[in-house]
Design a protein around this motif. Sequence first.
Motif, PDB file in Angstrom:
ATOM      1  N   ARG A 218     -10.577  -8.159   3.334  1.00 48.08           N
ATOM      2  CA  ARG A 218     -10.702  -9.092   2.207  1.00 48.08           C
ATOM      3  C   ARG A 218     -10.282  -8.420   0.896  1.00 48.08           C
ATOM      4  NH1 ARG A 218     -13.609 -10.084  -1.902  1.00 48.08           N
ATOM      5  NH2 ARG A 218     -14.970  -8.284  -1.531  1.00 48.08           N
ATOM      6  N   ARG A 219     -10.714  -7.172   0.706  1.00 55.73           N
ATOM      7  CA  ARG A 219     -10.374  -6.449  -0.525  1.00 55.73           C
ATOM      8  C   ARG A 219      -8.876  -6.185  -0.629  1.00 55.73           C
ATOM      9  NH1 ARG A 219     -15.022  -1.707  -1.150  1.00 55.73           N
ATOM     10  NH2 ARG A 219     -16.869  -3.062  -0.969  1.00 55.73           N
ATOM     11  N   ILE A 220      -8.265  -5.803   0.487  1.00 54.02           N
ATOM     12  CA  ILE A 220      -6.835  -5.493   0.453  1.00 54.02           C
ATOM     13  C   ILE A 220      -6.017  -6.761   0.242  1.00 54.02           C
ATOM     14  CG2 ILE A 220      -4.903  -4.635   1.854  1.00 54.02           C
ATOM     15  CD1 ILE A 220      -6.894  -2.605   3.062  1.00 54.02           C
ATOM     16  N   ARG A 221      -6.431  -7.853   0.846  1.00 53.38           N
ATOM     17  CA  ARG A 221      -5.738  -9.127   0.611  1.00 53.38           C
ATOM     18  C   ARG A 221      -5.828  -9.517  -0.862  1.00 53.38           C
ATOM     19  NH1 ARG A 221      -7.751 -13.360   2.372  1.00 53.38           N
ATOM     20  NH2 ARG A 221      -5.837 -14.610   2.492  1.00 53.38           N
ATOM     21  N   ALA A 222      -6.988  -9.225  -1.480  1.00 53.69           N
ATOM     22  CA  ALA A 222      -7.163  -9.549  -2.899  1.00 53.69           C
ATOM     23  C   ALA A 222      -6.217  -8.739  -3.783  1.00 53.69           C
ATOM     24  CB  ALA A 222      -8.616  -9.309  -3.319  1.00 53.69           C
ATOM     25  N   ARG A 223      -5.769  -7.589  -3.285  1.00 52.99           N
ATOM     26  CA  ARG A 223      -4.806  -6.762  -4.034  1.00 52.99           C
ATOM     27  C   ARG A 223      -3.389  -7.322  -3.952  1.00 52.99           C
ATOM     28  NH1 ARG A 223      -5.553  -0.357  -3.523  1.00 52.99           N
ATOM     29  NH2 ARG A 223      -7.823  -0.128  -3.466  1.00 52.99           N
ATOM     30  N   GLY A 224      -3.177  -8.248  -3.021  1.00 54.14           N
ATOM     31  CA  GLY A 224      -1.842  -8.799  -2.840  1.00 54.14           C
ATOM     32  C   GLY A 224      -0.907  -7.878  -2.095  1.00 54.14           C
ATOM     33  N   ALA A 225      -1.479  -7.080  -1.174  1.00 52.91           N
ATOM     34  CA  ALA A 225      -0.675  -6.077  -0.478  1.00 52.91           C
ATOM     35  C   ALA A 225       0.194  -6.661   0.635  1.00 52.91           C
ATOM     36  CB  ALA A 225      -1.590  -4.998   0.116  1.00 52.91           C
ATOM     37  N   GLU A 328     -10.958   1.004   3.213  1.00 53.01           N
ATOM     38  CA  GLU A 328      -9.932   0.357   2.387  1.00 53.01           C
ATOM     39  C   GLU A 328      -8.906   1.381   1.894  1.00 53.01           C
ATOM     40  OE1 GLU A 328      -9.609  -1.962  -1.942  1.00 53.01           O
ATOM     41  OE2 GLU A 328     -11.539  -1.162  -1.235  1.00 53.01           O
ATOM     42  N   GLN A 329      -9.379   2.518   1.436  1.00 48.95           N
ATOM     43  CA  GLN A 329      -8.476   3.562   0.924  1.00 48.95           C
ATOM     44  C   GLN A 329      -7.542   4.078   2.022  1.00 48.95           C
ATOM     45  OE1 GLN A 329     -10.566   6.779  -0.975  1.00 48.95           O
ATOM     46  NE2 GLN A 329      -8.718   8.008  -1.272  1.00 48.95           N
ATOM     47  N   MET A 332      -4.893   1.498   2.721  1.00 46.91           N
ATOM     48  CA  MET A 332      -3.906   1.474   1.642  1.00 46.91           C
ATOM     49  C   MET A 332      -2.979   2.685   1.713  1.00 46.91           C
ATOM     50  SD  MET A 332      -4.082  -1.305  -0.064  1.00 46.91           S
ATOM     51  CE  MET A 332      -2.854  -0.736  -1.251  1.00 46.91           C
ATOM     52  N   GLU A 336       1.135   2.242   2.045  1.00 42.73           N
ATOM     53  CA  GLU A 336       2.055   2.770   1.031  1.00 42.73           C
ATOM     54  C   GLU A 336       2.960   3.889   1.543  1.00 42.73           C
ATOM     55  OE1 GLU A 336      -0.776   3.882  -1.915  1.00 42.73           O
ATOM     56  OE2 GLU A 336      -1.134   1.812  -2.603  1.00 42.73           O
TER      57      GLU A 336
END
Length: 372
Positions: A218-225, A328-329, A332, A336
């Motif tokens: 959910r958090r990563i989707r909120a980043r728009g990744a 999450e980290q 990510m 990347e």
Amino acid sequence: MRFLMIASYADSLIAFRGPLIAALQDKGLEVHIAAPDLPAGHQVRAALESRGVVVHHVPLQRTGMNPLADARTLLALHRLMRRVRPACVMSYTIKPVIYGMLAGWLARVPRRFALITGLGYAFREDSGRSRLRAVVQRLYALALSRAHTTFFQNPDDEALFRRAQILPAGKRSCIVNGSGVDVASFEVAPLPDDGPRFLLIARLLGDKGVREYAEAARRIRARGAGARFSLVGWIDASPDAIAQDELDAWVADGTVDFLGRLSDVRPAIAGCNVYVLPSYGEGTPRSVLEAMAMGRPIITTDAPGCRETVVDGDNGLLVPVKSVGALEQAMMQLIEDWEQVVRMGQRSRQIAESKYDVRKVNAVMLREMGFE
């Protein structure tokens, strides 16, 4: 010579123990299976019987501590052993180990082997489980004192059993590399290159880290990744099970793509480029081994069993248990760095071949049981 294997969950017999059953048959043993929920016509029963395995139904409740039901299990196993007269018995998961070893001792089965495939719900550090944990530990100690060898799938579990005196001093133990994986069946698949694709395969239990996976997604989707998060599994009968409305909410808001329960997970693994298991602890997680064999980098926890599969920074990343932020980290980091994903996936395959090939794992077990 007859060999009796006792299980609590029918589906594990083909998926997890199929190669071991075949290896035992190759040694000339007549293999018998005792498990619940295997009526005539059941798919697993039919598959086992087509391979020449003799299947026996036994009453066994996987969860709960019902003394009368458990006494019926012990009595049924004792009667079965007196009738079949196996030369060897091996059982795995909590209740089959406890009641299988006790029944084997009472029936005077010459060789008795226990396989600890993980600690389970009762051993998790939670004040509400202290009484259950104490009961299970006492029963385990009683049963393992009757086993000739106890197999563990990671050194942390063995050390805990020794430290807590669940495995009596002087009793033999052996560490094996999980249940192994058939590296020929789980071949390397090309990594999808259409964006970050994460996958978790598990029974939908809190202890598997399913909630942490969903929250990190959910958090990563909120980043728009632009990442997608797939989930394979089912809601199991357990006090620790994910609620249906939780799962429905994750699916409804697009947090996860729920693929349900799959008989063949290889297409799902082929569809991801990173495999994730935020479990609180395992024996050795089979799904991780399958993903490694197919050339996927792994994100998992620095927990018993899980940490054995990953060299941090080599074939994957280790994160603390229950840490959504660290998970999450880690996700990510791989989103990347595509080159790191490719390199780690290649190393996963190499480790699967060298350490977790099911033929190597089974050879150790056969030798320890006296069949090599």
